[in-house]
Design a protein around this motif. Structure first.
Motif, mmCIF file in Angstrom:
data_model
loop_
_atom_site.group_PDB
_atom_site.id
_atom_site.type_symbol
_atom_site.label_atom_id
_atom_site.label_comp_id
_atom_site.label_asym_id
_atom_site.label_seq_id
_atom_site.Cartn_x
_atom_site.Cartn_y
_atom_site.Cartn_z
ATOM 1 N N MET A 1 0.847 -1.191 0.000
ATOM 2 C CA MET A 1 0.000 0.000 0.000
ATOM 3 C C MET A 1 0.887 1.248 0.000
ATOM 4 O O MET A 1 2.078 1.184 0.274
ATOM 5 C CB MET A 1 -0.912 0.005 1.233
ATOM 6 C CG MET A 1 -1.741 -1.246 1.411
ATOM 7 S SD MET A 1 -2.902 -1.548 0.079
ATOM 8 C CE MET A 1 -4.150 -0.329 0.410
ATOM 9 N N SER A 2 0.302 2.376 -0.306
ATOM 10 C CA SER A 2 1.068 3.615 -0.394
ATOM 11 C C SER A 2 1.385 4.167 0.998
ATOM 12 O O SER A 2 0.959 3.620 2.019
ATOM 13 C CB SER A 2 0.310 4.641 -1.225
ATOM 14 O OG SER A 2 -1.002 4.821 -0.733
ATOM 15 N N THR A 3 2.145 5.250 1.012
ATOM 16 C CA THR A 3 2.575 5.887 2.258
ATOM 17 C C THR A 3 2.056 7.313 2.291
ATOM 18 O O THR A 3 2.174 8.053 1.310
ATOM 19 C CB THR A 3 4.113 5.897 2.360
ATOM 20 O OG1 THR A 3 4.591 4.547 2.338
ATOM 21 C CG2 THR A 3 4.572 6.563 3.644
ATOM 22 N N VAL A 4 1.469 7.712 3.419
ATOM 23 C CA VAL A 4 0.909 9.055 3.543
ATOM 24 C C VAL A 4 1.761 9.901 4.485
ATOM 25 O O VAL A 4 2.165 9.452 5.562
ATOM 26 C CB VAL A 4 -0.556 9.018 4.030
ATOM 27 C CG1 VAL A 4 -0.704 8.293 5.367
ATOM 28 C CG2 VAL A 4 -1.122 10.431 4.127
ATOM 29 N N ASP A 144 4.012 1.669 -4.083
ATOM 30 C CA ASP A 144 5.140 2.449 -3.583
ATOM 31 C C ASP A 144 4.879 3.953 -3.609
ATOM 32 O O ASP A 144 5.792 4.744 -3.352
ATOM 33 C CB ASP A 144 6.398 2.154 -4.409
ATOM 34 C CG ASP A 144 6.936 0.756 -4.154
ATOM 35 O OD1 ASP A 144 6.745 0.257 -3.031
ATOM 36 O OD2 ASP A 144 7.534 0.174 -5.071
ATOM 37 N N ALA A 145 3.656 4.346 -3.899
ATOM 38 C CA ALA A 145 3.342 5.769 -4.035
ATOM 39 C C ALA A 145 3.405 6.485 -2.686
ATOM 40 O O ALA A 145 3.122 5.912 -1.631
ATOM 41 C CB ALA A 145 1.960 5.938 -4.647
ATOM 42 N N LEU A 146 3.777 7.763 -2.759
ATOM 43 C CA LEU A 146 3.728 8.661 -1.611
ATOM 44 C C LEU A 146 2.646 9.698 -1.871
ATOM 45 O O LEU A 146 2.533 10.223 -2.983
ATOM 46 C CB LEU A 146 5.068 9.377 -1.420
ATOM 47 C CG LEU A 146 6.296 8.533 -1.066
ATOM 48 C CD1 LEU A 146 7.539 9.411 -1.083
ATOM 49 C CD2 LEU A 146 6.124 7.879 0.288
ATOM 50 N N TRP A 147 1.857 10.004 -0.850
ATOM 51 C CA TRP A 147 0.880 11.075 -0.989
ATOM 52 C C TRP A 147 0.853 11.885 0.288
ATOM 53 O O TRP A 147 1.397 11.473 1.311
ATOM 54 C CB TRP A 147 -0.505 10.527 -1.337
ATOM 55 C CG TRP A 147 -1.181 9.677 -0.303
ATOM 56 C CD1 TRP A 147 -0.891 8.388 0.031
ATOM 57 C CD2 TRP A 147 -2.285 10.055 0.516
ATOM 58 N NE1 TRP A 147 -1.744 7.935 1.001
ATOM 59 C CE2 TRP A 147 -2.612 8.938 1.308
ATOM 60 C CE3 TRP A 147 -3.043 11.223 0.643
ATOM 61 C CZ2 TRP A 147 -3.664 8.965 2.236
ATOM 62 C CZ3 TRP A 147 -4.091 11.250 1.563
ATOM 63 C CH2 TRP A 147 -4.387 10.132 2.337
#
Length: 228
Positions: A1-4, A144-147
């Protein structure tokens, strides 16, 4: 999952005056808050941030645009400030003398602000917004997305408490300063809290790196600790 990256807005005019801003209009960043947001922008400049979501409150929208000037922030009402009702606009020193203040400090799950919302309601919609957006960013940009989510102190504390598995009655033990960054990665095994109330460190270590050992399932802790 992505990272916030959970970013609290910089210092506002209300913060500087010791006033509970709530959802009152016109509560923008002061000069210190602007500089704080610019500092965060420098810290995260090298990160491949895919999306910015922010509370519709002016101070959060202003912070989001300063921190990530190349990304238009998406307003998200689930991340807006708690509705403090008639407490909004009052001096914190005056509110501290009221009986409800004790409940907010010691038993926040029982607190409802006069003509406003309860902290349980705030907690539920904030956590739902964070998890919903995280899933959306993952679907659109990959695991690997960052938001970034720009919000308010109590809202961010509620999201962190949920990620830590803390009851809402313990969320006051968390500290989230203006223009601080807290980091959560939601995994199939549960959330991982990578940092809380960061105000001065470099963020380049968050740039995704290749997985060294594919045998270790996603979200599991590495025995002995990670090497990076």
């Amino acid at each position: 999952m992505s990272t916030v990256l959970l970013v609290r807005h910089g210092r506002s005019t209300a913060n500087a005056e010791g006033i509970l801003a709530g959802r009152l209009p016109g509560m923008s960043l002061d000069d210190t808050g602007i500089e704080q947001a610019r500092r965060v922008a420098t810290q995260v400049a090298e990160l491949p941030i895919a999306r910015v979501v922010a509370s519709p409150m002016e101070r959060c929208q202003q912070t989001a645009r300063l921190v990530a000037p190349d990304l238009e922030p998406t307003p998200e009402t689930g991340l807006t400030e708690c509705d403090y009702g008639t407490w909004s606009g009052a001096k914190l020193t005056d509110l501290a003398t009221q009986e409800l203040w004790k409940t907010v400090q010691q038993n926040p799950s029982a607190a409802r602000f006069p003509e406003g919302e309860s902290l349980r309601e705030m907690h539920a919609r904030a956590v739902d917004a964070a998890r919903t957006w995280d899933a959306r960013v993952t679907d659109e940009h990959g695991a690997d997305a960052l938001w970034m989510a720009v919000s308010h102190g109590d809202v961010i504390k509620a999201i962190i408490a949920d990620a830590l598995g803390l009851h809402l009655d313990l969320f006051q033990r968390l500290v989230v300063d203006p223009a601080s960054v807290s980091i959560i990665r939601y995994t199939p095994q549960g959330p991982q809290v990578l940092g809380v109330n960061i105000t001065g460190r470099e963020f380049t270590s968050l740039i995704p790196k290749p997985v060294k050992d594919a045998e270790i399932p996603e979200g599991h802790a590495v025995v002995g600790g990670r090497d990076a």
